[in-house]
Design a protein around this motif. Structure first.
Motif, PDB file in Angstrom:
ATOM      1  N   LEU A 144       0.809  -1.216   0.000  1.00  0.00           N
ATOM      2  CA  LEU A 144       0.000   0.000   0.000  1.00  0.00           C
ATOM      3  C   LEU A 144       0.846   1.271   0.000  1.00  0.00           C
ATOM      4  CD1 LEU A 144      -3.053   0.881   0.341  1.00  0.00           C
ATOM      5  CD2 LEU A 144      -2.525   1.133   2.761  1.00  0.00           C
ATOM      6  N   TYR A 145       0.468   2.190  -0.882  1.00  0.00           N
ATOM      7  CA  TYR A 145       1.005   3.551  -0.920  1.00  0.00           C
ATOM      8  C   TYR A 145      -0.142   4.476  -0.526  1.00  0.00           C
ATOM      9  CZ  TYR A 145       5.110   1.995  -3.521  1.00  0.00           C
ATOM     10  OH  TYR A 145       6.270   1.380  -3.897  1.00  0.00           O
ATOM     11  N   ALA A 146       0.107   5.401   0.382  1.00  0.00           N
ATOM     12  CA  ALA A 146      -0.936   6.315   0.837  1.00  0.00           C
ATOM     13  C   ALA A 146      -0.586   7.752   0.471  1.00  0.00           C
ATOM     14  CB  ALA A 146      -1.102   6.206   2.353  1.00  0.00           C
ATOM     15  N   PRO A 184      -6.760   8.509   5.545  1.00  0.00           N
ATOM     16  CA  PRO A 184      -6.952   8.014   6.917  1.00  0.00           C
ATOM     17  C   PRO A 184      -6.035   6.839   7.264  1.00  0.00           C
ATOM     18  CG  PRO A 184      -9.067   8.256   5.788  1.00  0.00           C
ATOM     19  CD  PRO A 184      -7.992   8.482   4.766  1.00  0.00           C
ATOM     20  N   GLU A 185      -5.612   6.065   6.283  1.00  0.00           N
ATOM     21  CA  GLU A 185      -4.761   4.897   6.513  1.00  0.00           C
ATOM     22  C   GLU A 185      -3.388   5.260   7.069  1.00  0.00           C
ATOM     23  OE1 GLU A 185      -7.836   3.744   3.457  1.00  0.00           O
ATOM     24  OE2 GLU A 185      -6.669   5.527   3.920  1.00  0.00           O
ATOM     25  N   VAL A 186      -2.972   6.518   6.911  1.00  0.00           N
ATOM     26  CA  VAL A 186      -1.671   6.966   7.415  1.00  0.00           C
ATOM     27  C   VAL A 186      -1.608   6.784   8.928  1.00  0.00           C
ATOM     28  CG1 VAL A 186      -0.174   8.986   7.723  1.00  0.00           C
ATOM     29  CG2 VAL A 186      -1.221   8.523   5.498  1.00  0.00           C
ATOM     30  N   LYS A 187      -2.702   7.077   9.619  1.00  0.00           N
ATOM     31  CA  LYS A 187      -2.699   6.925  11.081  1.00  0.00           C
ATOM     32  C   LYS A 187      -2.555   5.465  11.496  1.00  0.00           C
ATOM     33  CE  LYS A 187      -7.688   6.854  12.173  1.00  0.00           C
ATOM     34  NZ  LYS A 187      -8.183   6.243  11.004  1.00  0.00           N
ATOM     35  N   ASP A 188      -2.805   4.533  10.580  1.00  0.00           N
ATOM     36  CA  ASP A 188      -2.634   3.102  10.852  1.00  0.00           C
ATOM     37  C   ASP A 188      -1.279   2.583  10.379  1.00  0.00           C
ATOM     38  OD1 ASP A 188      -5.202   2.859  11.997  1.00  0.00           O
ATOM     39  OD2 ASP A 188      -6.104   2.656  10.011  1.00  0.00           O
ATOM     40  N   GLY A 189      -0.402   3.506   9.990  1.00  0.00           N
ATOM     41  CA  GLY A 189       0.950   3.123   9.628  1.00  0.00           C
ATOM     42  C   GLY A 189       1.222   2.980   8.143  1.00  0.00           C
ATOM     43  N   ALA A 190       0.283   3.371   7.294  1.00  0.00           N
ATOM     44  CA  ALA A 190       0.502   3.270   5.845  1.00  0.00           C
ATOM     45  C   ALA A 190       1.640   4.188   5.411  1.00  0.00           C
ATOM     46  CB  ALA A 190      -0.772   3.621   5.080  1.00  0.00           C
TER      47      ALA A 190
END
Length: 162
Positions: A134-136, A141-147
């Motif tokens: 995955l690239y964010a 929102p996925e960035v806060k989950d470590g993306a």
């Protein structure tokens, strides 16, 4: 689709390999992320939907510019194959009152819990779930989950185009 027909379709799509069917539905107009799997994914919409796609070969120095992403409208009832070399993510709806409703076929186990890795290479760093790299975009929102933030440029939003 009857269970026997589903089994026939899954066998046809993956040639006897274990597969899974899932259902992705909701409301979305933004890119947010791009993912790939190391195999094809198949999508079949109950309603028209849009996929935002790019090629893995457009990634340079572990980044992809959103200007490389193209929008493709998929008519309802048309089965499409998203190749393993294609960056993609959640569908976008074409009708805000209906949202998107897409049947998804993938190899069995895809998108389950992220396996433990040695974390010695870049692929390990962007592995977000089982068989999901995955690239964010920084706004996702996925960035806060470590993306991994690997999409530069605008976070594409097709709201004004539909």
């Amino acid at each position: 689709m009857a269970l026997s027909e589903t089994k026939k379709l899954g066998t046809s799509l993956y040639g006897g390999l274990p597969y899974q069917f899932g259902y992705c539905n909701g409301y979305n107009t933004k890119m947010n992320c791009l993912e790939y799997h190391r195999n094809s994914e198949f999508n079949l919409g109950v309603e028209d939907f849009v996929l935002l796609l790019a090629k893995i070969s457009d990634i340079k120095n572990h980044k992809i510019d959103s200007s490389k992403v193209k929008a493709f409208r998929v008519p309802k009832g048309v089965l499409i194959e998203v190749y393993g070399s294609t960056l993609h993510y959640a569908p976008c709806h074409t009708n805000a009152s209906k949202g998107f409703k897409v049947l998804v076929a993938l190899p069995k186990g895809t998108n389950l819990e992220k396996p433990k890795t040695s974390n010695k290479n870049f692929d390990d760093k962007i592995l977000f779930a089982s068989n999901k790299w995955l690239y964010a975009h920084k706004e996702a929102p996925e960035v806060k989950d470590g993306a991994y933030i690997g999409i530069t440029g605008d976070n594409i939003d097709i709201a004004d185009l539909i």
